[in-house]
Motif scaffolding. Structure first.
Motif, PDB file in Angstrom:
ATOM      1  N   ARG A   1       0.823  -1.195   0.000  1.00  0.00           N
ATOM      2  CA  ARG A   1       0.000   0.000   0.000  1.00  0.00           C
ATOM      3  C   ARG A   1       0.865   1.256   0.000  1.00  0.00           C
ATOM      4  NH1 ARG A   1      -2.203   3.483   3.686  1.00  0.00           N
ATOM      5  NH2 ARG A   1      -4.296   4.291   3.241  1.00  0.00           N
ATOM      6  N   ALA A   2       1.965   1.226   0.758  1.00  0.00           N
ATOM      7  CA  ALA A   2       2.856   2.387   0.831  1.00  0.00           C
ATOM      8  C   ALA A   2       3.515   2.664  -0.515  1.00  0.00           C
ATOM      9  CB  ALA A   2       3.918   2.168   1.899  1.00  0.00           C
ATOM     10  N   THR A   3       3.820   1.595  -1.242  1.00  0.00           N
ATOM     11  CA  THR A   3       4.435   1.755  -2.567  1.00  0.00           C
ATOM     12  C   THR A   3       3.457   2.423  -3.516  1.00  0.00           C
ATOM     13  OG1 THR A   3       5.763  -0.234  -2.237  1.00  0.00           O
ATOM     14  CG2 THR A   3       5.506   0.536  -4.507  1.00  0.00           C
ATOM     15  N   LEU A   4       2.202   1.971  -3.481  1.00  0.00           N
ATOM     16  CA  LEU A   4       1.183   2.580  -4.328  1.00  0.00           C
ATOM     17  C   LEU A   4       1.000   4.047  -3.974  1.00  0.00           C
ATOM     18  CD1 LEU A   4      -1.032   2.336  -6.479  1.00  0.00           C
ATOM     19  CD2 LEU A   4      -2.608   1.658  -4.654  1.00  0.00           C
ATOM     20  N   GLY A   5       0.997   4.354  -2.690  1.00  0.00           N
ATOM     21  CA  GLY A   5       0.868   5.738  -2.252  1.00  0.00           C
ATOM     22  C   GLY A   5       1.992   6.602  -2.797  1.00  0.00           C
ATOM     23  N   ALA A   6       3.191   6.044  -2.832  1.00  0.00           N
ATOM     24  CA  ALA A   6       4.343   6.775  -3.367  1.00  0.00           C
ATOM     25  C   ALA A   6       4.186   7.021  -4.861  1.00  0.00           C
ATOM     26  CB  ALA A   6       5.623   5.990  -3.089  1.00  0.00           C
ATOM     27  N   TYR A   7       3.621   6.039  -5.589  1.00  0.00           N
ATOM     28  CA  TYR A   7       3.367   6.227  -7.017  1.00  0.00           C
ATOM     29  C   TYR A   7       2.368   7.356  -7.234  1.00  0.00           C
ATOM     30  CZ  TYR A   7       5.450   1.572  -7.878  1.00  0.00           C
ATOM     31  OH  TYR A   7       6.297   0.498  -7.965  1.00  0.00           O
ATOM     32  N   GLU A   8       1.273   7.318  -6.459  1.00  0.00           N
ATOM     33  CA  GLU A   8       0.214   8.302  -6.643  1.00  0.00           C
ATOM     34  C   GLU A   8       0.684   9.716  -6.328  1.00  0.00           C
ATOM     35  OE1 GLU A   8      -3.288   7.215  -4.501  1.00  0.00           O
ATOM     36  OE2 GLU A   8      -3.768   5.531  -5.833  1.00  0.00           O
ATOM     37  N   GLU A   9       1.619   9.842  -5.395  1.00  0.00           N
ATOM     38  CA  GLU A   9       2.131  11.159  -4.993  1.00  0.00           C
ATOM     39  C   GLU A   9       3.398  11.549  -5.761  1.00  0.00           C
ATOM     40  OE1 GLU A   9       2.595  10.891  -0.796  1.00  0.00           O
ATOM     41  OE2 GLU A   9       0.497  10.275  -0.476  1.00  0.00           O
ATOM     42  N   ASP A  10       3.737  10.731  -6.783  1.00  0.00           N
ATOM     43  CA  ASP A  10       4.906  10.996  -7.624  1.00  0.00           C
ATOM     44  C   ASP A  10       6.202  11.067  -6.817  1.00  0.00           C
ATOM     45  OD1 ASP A  10       3.486  11.075 -10.052  1.00  0.00           O
ATOM     46  OD2 ASP A  10       2.887  13.155  -9.686  1.00  0.00           O
ATOM     47  N   ARG A  11       6.256  10.257  -5.750  1.00  0.00           N
ATOM     48  CA  ARG A  11       7.483  10.187  -4.958  1.00  0.00           C
ATOM     49  C   ARG A  11       8.353   9.021  -5.385  1.00  0.00           C
ATOM     50  NH1 ARG A  11       6.529   8.534  -0.366  1.00  0.00           N
ATOM     51  NH2 ARG A  11       4.264   8.328  -0.224  1.00  0.00           N
ATOM     52  N   SER A  12       7.799   8.173  -6.267  1.00  0.00           N
ATOM     53  CA  SER A  12       8.549   7.003  -6.729  1.00  0.00           C
ATOM     54  C   SER A  12       8.056   6.620  -8.119  1.00  0.00           C
ATOM     55  CB  SER A  12       8.341   5.839  -5.757  1.00  0.00           C
ATOM     56  OG  SER A  12       8.976   4.670  -6.208  1.00  0.00           O
ATOM     57  N   ASN A  13       8.914   6.041  -8.915  1.00  0.00           N
ATOM     58  CA  ASN A  13       8.542   5.596 -10.261  1.00  0.00           C
ATOM     59  C   ASN A  13       8.338   4.079 -10.273  1.00  0.00           C
ATOM     60  OD1 ASN A  13       8.737   8.158 -11.488  1.00  0.00           O
ATOM     61  ND2 ASN A  13      10.972   7.958 -11.561  1.00  0.00           N
ATOM     62  N   PRO A  14       7.321   3.593 -10.940  1.00  0.00           N
ATOM     63  CA  PRO A  14       7.028   2.161 -10.963  1.00  0.00           C
ATOM     64  C   PRO A  14       7.964   1.396 -11.893  1.00  0.00           C
ATOM     65  CG  PRO A  14       5.529   3.305 -12.404  1.00  0.00           C
ATOM     66  CD  PRO A  14       6.345   4.372 -11.731  1.00  0.00           C
TER      67      PRO A  14
END
Length: 251
Positions: free
Chosen positions: A28-41
């Motif tokens: 869930r935290a990884t998805l949150g990072a994607y949605e907030e543009d804090r991480s690239n998939p």
């Protein structure tokens, strides 16, 4: 743009972050990072999402997706507030909850309903001459994967001599006092209107009571039928029913 798009995908499909993450083996935290543009998939994650929701990879990554695209809803479809043509498409008379009484009270003939002052919807390359649209406003046909409030169905007029051809089909049936959205069971001089909701009893009526019948040929979902959406719709419908009862004489 990817983060914004997957957040919109979740919203349209009624998925929580946890539900969406589990679909694609993510935290869930990884998805949150994607949605907030804090991480690239990872590219394989992007491919899984694109394939699962039938979205072009380029559009998912570089363009802001619209709700219509996510629902695979034809964006050429337009709506209007009157009976005039919308853009270059013919207007199909649309019955809303607010317009039901007006339609029933003023109906004279199925071939002359265009004179009634009700909203219209417009579909490209679709003749409006024998069509009628209807906005679902209850849970009568909400059985498994069924129709929820605000979904729209479009019916094509069926001649009385052809009622047997609509047997077993979804129809809009107009009587002198009601318009029904049901499954039509033809029994010669009688007909049965069946609901898909287990709590709604079938309606039996004489064929001569039917003023007009339209067989459903198109439908458009306001929301996709997920369990979460259906529960919300049921609660909203219950609240509306209670509110209506409170306004009734003798409450």
């Amino acid at each position: 743009m990817f983060g914004k798009n997957i957040k919109k995908i979740r919203s349209v499909h009624g998925l929580s972050q946890q539900q969406f993450a589990e679909l694609f083996d993510l935290k869930r935290a990884t998805l949150g990072a994607y949605e907030e543009d804090r991480s690239n998939p990872k590219i394989d994650t992007v491919l899984k999402i694109a394939n699962h929701f039938s979205i072009a990879l380029e559009e998912l990554l570089t363009k802001e997706l619209t709700v219509n695209q996510l629902l695979h809803f034809n964006e050429a479809i337009t709506t209007g507030s009157g009976v005039n043509e919308c853009a270059s498409f013919p207007g199909i008379l649309c019955i809303t909850e607010e317009g039901k009484h007006n339609f029933i009270a003023n109906f004279t003939d199925a071939n002359s309903i265009s004179s009634l002052q009700l909203p219209v919807i417009c579909l490209p390359e679709t003749s409006a001459d024998d069509k009628l649209a209807y906005v679902v406003d209850d849970l009568t046909m909400s059985g498994t994967g069924g129709f929820l409030p605000k979904d729209v169905v479009v019916g094509s007029l069926v001649a009385e001599s052809e009622y047997a051809s609509a047997n077993g089909q979804l129809v809009l049936v107009l009587t002198g006092t009601h318009i029904y959205f049901r499954q039509f069971i033809f029994q010669g001089e009688m007909a049965v209107l069946k609901a898909s909701h287990h709590g709604v009893e079938p309606i039996a009526l004489a064929v001569k009571e039917i003023k007009a019948l339209w067989q459903v040929v198109h439908y458009f979902r306001y929301t996709l039928p997920t369990g979460e959406n259906e529960l919300e719709q049921r609660l909203a419908q219950l609240e509306n029913t209670i509110s209506a009862l409170r306004k009734a004489p003798g409450w």
